[in-house]
Design a protein around this motif. Structure first.
Motif, PDB file in Angstrom:
ATOM      1  N   ALA A  86     -77.386 -15.968  41.434  1.00  0.00           N
ATOM      2  CA  ALA A  86     -78.826 -15.698  41.527  1.00  0.00           C
ATOM      3  C   ALA A  86     -79.339 -15.906  42.951  1.00  0.00           C
ATOM      4  CB  ALA A  86     -79.592 -16.579  40.543  1.00  0.00           C
ATOM      5  N   MET A  87     -78.896 -16.994  43.581  1.00  0.00           N
ATOM      6  CA  MET A  87     -79.340 -17.270  44.959  1.00  0.00           C
ATOM      7  C   MET A  87     -78.814 -16.225  45.940  1.00  0.00           C
ATOM      8  SD  MET A  87     -79.390 -21.410  45.434  1.00  0.00           S
ATOM      9  CE  MET A  87     -77.810 -21.760  44.700  1.00  0.00           C
ATOM     10  N   LEU A  88     -77.546 -15.871  45.814  1.00  0.00           N
ATOM     11  CA  LEU A  88     -76.966 -14.873  46.712  1.00  0.00           C
ATOM     12  C   LEU A  88     -77.604 -13.500  46.516  1.00  0.00           C
ATOM     13  CD1 LEU A  88     -73.227 -15.952  46.497  1.00  0.00           C
ATOM     14  CD2 LEU A  88     -74.706 -16.090  48.522  1.00  0.00           C
ATOM     15  N   ALA A  89     -77.881 -13.154  45.276  1.00  0.00           N
ATOM     16  CA  ALA A  89     -78.536 -11.872  45.001  1.00  0.00           C
ATOM     17  C   ALA A  89     -79.933 -11.856  45.623  1.00  0.00           C
ATOM     18  CB  ALA A  89     -78.613 -11.623  43.491  1.00  0.00           C
ATOM     19  N   GLN A  91     -81.002 -13.620  48.191  1.00  0.00           N
ATOM     20  CA  GLN A  91     -80.864 -13.556  49.647  1.00  0.00           C
ATOM     21  C   GLN A  91     -80.534 -12.142  50.113  1.00  0.00           C
ATOM     22  OE1 GLN A  91     -77.823 -16.404  50.591  1.00  0.00           O
ATOM     23  NE2 GLN A  91     -79.185 -18.168  50.343  1.00  0.00           N
ATOM     24  N   THR A  92     -79.782 -11.419  49.305  1.00  0.00           N
ATOM     25  CA  THR A  92     -79.383 -10.054  49.650  1.00  0.00           C
ATOM     26  C   THR A  92     -80.483  -9.052  49.333  1.00  0.00           C
ATOM     27  OG1 THR A  92     -77.138 -10.735  49.038  1.00  0.00           O
ATOM     28  CG2 THR A  92     -77.468  -8.418  49.394  1.00  0.00           C
ATOM     29  N   GLY A  93     -81.449  -9.468  48.523  1.00  0.00           N
ATOM     30  CA  GLY A  93     -82.554  -8.585  48.161  1.00  0.00           C
ATOM     31  C   GLY A  93     -82.225  -7.629  47.034  1.00  0.00           C
ATOM     32  N   ILE A  94     -81.280  -8.024  46.183  1.00  0.00           N
ATOM     33  CA  ILE A  94     -80.925  -7.177  45.042  1.00  0.00           C
ATOM     34  C   ILE A  94     -80.979  -8.014  43.771  1.00  0.00           C
ATOM     35  CG2 ILE A  94     -79.477  -5.609  46.406  1.00  0.00           C
ATOM     36  CD1 ILE A  94     -77.003  -7.089  45.412  1.00  0.00           C
ATOM     37  N   SER A  95     -80.897  -7.330  42.638  1.00  0.00           N
ATOM     38  CA  SER A  95     -80.915  -8.035  41.354  1.00  0.00           C
ATOM     39  C   SER A  95     -79.558  -8.692  41.091  1.00  0.00           C
ATOM     40  CB  SER A  95     -81.227  -7.052  40.226  1.00  0.00           C
ATOM     41  OG  SER A  95     -80.147  -6.143  40.066  1.00  0.00           O
ATOM     42  N   ILE A  96     -79.553  -9.624  40.160  1.00  0.00           N
ATOM     43  CA  ILE A  96     -78.294 -10.244  39.744  1.00  0.00           C
ATOM     44  C   ILE A  96     -77.350  -9.172  39.211  1.00  0.00           C
ATOM     45  CG2 ILE A  96     -77.229 -11.789  38.037  1.00  0.00           C
ATOM     46  CD1 ILE A  96     -79.708 -13.583  38.274  1.00  0.00           C
ATOM     47  N   ASN A  97     -77.871  -8.254  38.420  1.00  0.00           N
ATOM     48  CA  ASN A  97     -77.055  -7.183  37.858  1.00  0.00           C
ATOM     49  C   ASN A  97     -76.402  -6.350  38.966  1.00  0.00           C
ATOM     50  OD1 ASN A  97     -76.198  -5.794  35.402  1.00  0.00           O
ATOM     51  ND2 ASN A  97     -77.352  -4.072  36.233  1.00  0.00           N
ATOM     52  N   ALA A  98     -77.176  -5.973  39.985  1.00  0.00           N
ATOM     53  CA  ALA A  98     -76.644  -5.189  41.097  1.00  0.00           C
ATOM     54  C   ALA A  98     -75.602  -5.988  41.874  1.00  0.00           C
ATOM     55  CB  ALA A  98     -77.772  -4.739  42.020  1.00  0.00           C
ATOM     56  N   PHE A  99     -75.832  -7.282  42.029  1.00  0.00           N
ATOM     57  CA  PHE A  99     -74.882  -8.143  42.734  1.00  0.00           C
ATOM     58  C   PHE A  99     -73.541  -8.189  41.998  1.00  0.00           C
ATOM     59  CE2 PHE A  99     -72.841 -12.158  43.746  1.00  0.00           C
ATOM     60  CZ  PHE A  99     -72.989 -12.236  45.125  1.00  0.00           C
ATOM     61  N   ILE A 100     -73.600  -8.409  40.693  1.00  0.00           N
ATOM     62  CA  ILE A 100     -72.372  -8.481  39.896  1.00  0.00           C
ATOM     63  C   ILE A 100     -71.679  -7.125  39.868  1.00  0.00           C
ATOM     64  CG2 ILE A 100     -71.467  -8.833  37.557  1.00  0.00           C
ATOM     65  CD1 ILE A 100     -73.598 -11.077  37.268  1.00  0.00           C
ATOM     66  N   ARG A 101     -72.431  -6.036  39.707  1.00  0.00           N
ATOM     67  CA  ARG A 101     -71.854  -4.699  39.708  1.00  0.00           C
ATOM     68  C   ARG A 101     -71.103  -4.452  41.017  1.00  0.00           C
ATOM     69  NH1 ARG A 101     -75.938  -1.818  38.088  1.00  0.00           N
ATOM     70  NH2 ARG A 101     -76.846  -1.641  40.152  1.00  0.00           N
ATOM     71  N   SER A 102     -71.706  -4.816  42.144  1.00  0.00           N
ATOM     72  CA  SER A 102     -71.083  -4.643  43.458  1.00  0.00           C
ATOM     73  C   SER A 102     -69.799  -5.467  43.567  1.00  0.00           C
ATOM     74  CB  SER A 102     -72.068  -5.038  44.554  1.00  0.00           C
ATOM     75  OG  SER A 102     -71.453  -4.991  45.813  1.00  0.00           O
ATOM     76  N   ALA A 103     -69.843  -6.704  43.090  1.00  0.00           N
ATOM     77  CA  ALA A 103     -68.666  -7.568  43.147  1.00  0.00           C
ATOM     78  C   ALA A 103     -67.521  -6.990  42.307  1.00  0.00           C
ATOM     79  CB  ALA A 103     -69.018  -8.981  42.669  1.00  0.00           C
ATOM     80  N   VAL A 104     -67.833  -6.483  41.134  1.00  0.00           N
ATOM     81  CA  VAL A 104     -66.812  -5.889  40.271  1.00  0.00           C
ATOM     82  C   VAL A 104     -66.250  -4.617  40.912  1.00  0.00           C
ATOM     83  CG1 VAL A 104     -66.415  -4.758  38.041  1.00  0.00           C
ATOM     84  CG2 VAL A 104     -67.709  -6.900  38.138  1.00  0.00           C
ATOM     85  N   GLU A 105     -67.118  -3.779  41.466  1.00  0.00           N
ATOM     86  CA  GLU A 105     -66.664  -2.559  42.129  1.00  0.00           C
ATOM     87  C   GLU A 105     -65.732  -2.870  43.300  1.00  0.00           C
ATOM     88  OE1 GLU A 105     -70.399  -0.711  43.062  1.00  0.00           O
ATOM     89  OE2 GLU A 105     -70.540   0.264  41.086  1.00  0.00           O
ATOM     90  N   LYS A 106     -66.071  -3.895  44.091  1.00  0.00           N
ATOM     91  CA  LYS A 106     -65.212  -4.305  45.214  1.00  0.00           C
ATOM     92  C   LYS A 106     -63.860  -4.812  44.711  1.00  0.00           C
ATOM     93  CE  LYS A 106     -68.956  -5.328  48.399  1.00  0.00           C
ATOM     94  NZ  LYS A 106     -69.801  -6.355  48.987  1.00  0.00           N
ATOM     95  N   GLN A 107     -63.865  -5.580  43.641  1.00  0.00           N
ATOM     96  CA  GLN A 107     -62.612  -6.102  43.082  1.00  0.00           C
ATOM     97  C   GLN A 107     -61.728  -4.961  42.579  1.00  0.00           C
ATOM     98  OE1 GLN A 107     -61.491  -9.215  43.223  1.00  0.00           O
ATOM     99  NE2 GLN A 107     -59.594  -8.644  42.218  1.00  0.00           N
ATOM    100  N   ILE A 108     -62.326  -3.989  41.910  1.00  0.00           N
ATOM    101  CA  ILE A 108     -61.560  -2.836  41.402  1.00  0.00           C
ATOM    102  C   ILE A 108     -60.966  -2.071  42.573  1.00  0.00           C
ATOM    103  CG2 ILE A 108     -61.771  -0.587  40.276  1.00  0.00           C
ATOM    104  CD1 ILE A 108     -63.828  -1.945  38.385  1.00  0.00           C
TER     105      ILE A 108
END
Length: 112
Positions: A86-89, A91-108
């Motif tokens: 939540a804090m990192l999202a 700070q980045t100016g995005i939602s928690i959902n967008a943050f997690i989606r980005s992290a999963v996409e990078k991992q894939i």
């Protein structure tokens, strides 16, 4: 878990000591397709044959061979990880959902 891959499909692999056979099923489909063999070579051949048979069945029935997913996923995190996400999202100016989606996409992408 051990897996086999063929034509974009994944097959799970297990061993039955009492029966002396390897066995598995095609994962990620609507339905149950099993395969087995007494050696790795037999198991691999059986998996390939099961995929080919499944694809032919889908073609004959006019159905999509891969399981469809809704795109909605419930992820369980520890409270500490949830807070950090939540804090990192924020700070980045995005939602928690967008943050997690980005992290999963990078991992894939890293795994491909």
């Amino acid at each position: 878990m051990n897996t086999l891959k063929y034509k974009g499909f994944i097959g799970s692999v297990a061993f039955s000591e009492s029966d002396g056979v390897f066995f598995g099923k095609i994962e990620g489909i609507d339905g149950l397709v099993n395969f087995e063999g007494e050696s790795v070579s037999e198991l691999t051949d059986a998996f390939h044959e099961a995929v080919e048979d499944y694809l032919e069945f889908c073609k004959d029935e006019g159905i999509e061979p891969h399981k469809s997913y809704s795109g909605s996923l419930n992820v369980r995190l520890t409270p500490d990880i949830h807070s950090r996400v939540a804090m990192l999202a924020k700070q980045t100016g995005i939602s928690i959902n967008a943050f997690i989606r980005s992290a999963v996409e990078k991992q894939i992408a890293a795994m491909l």
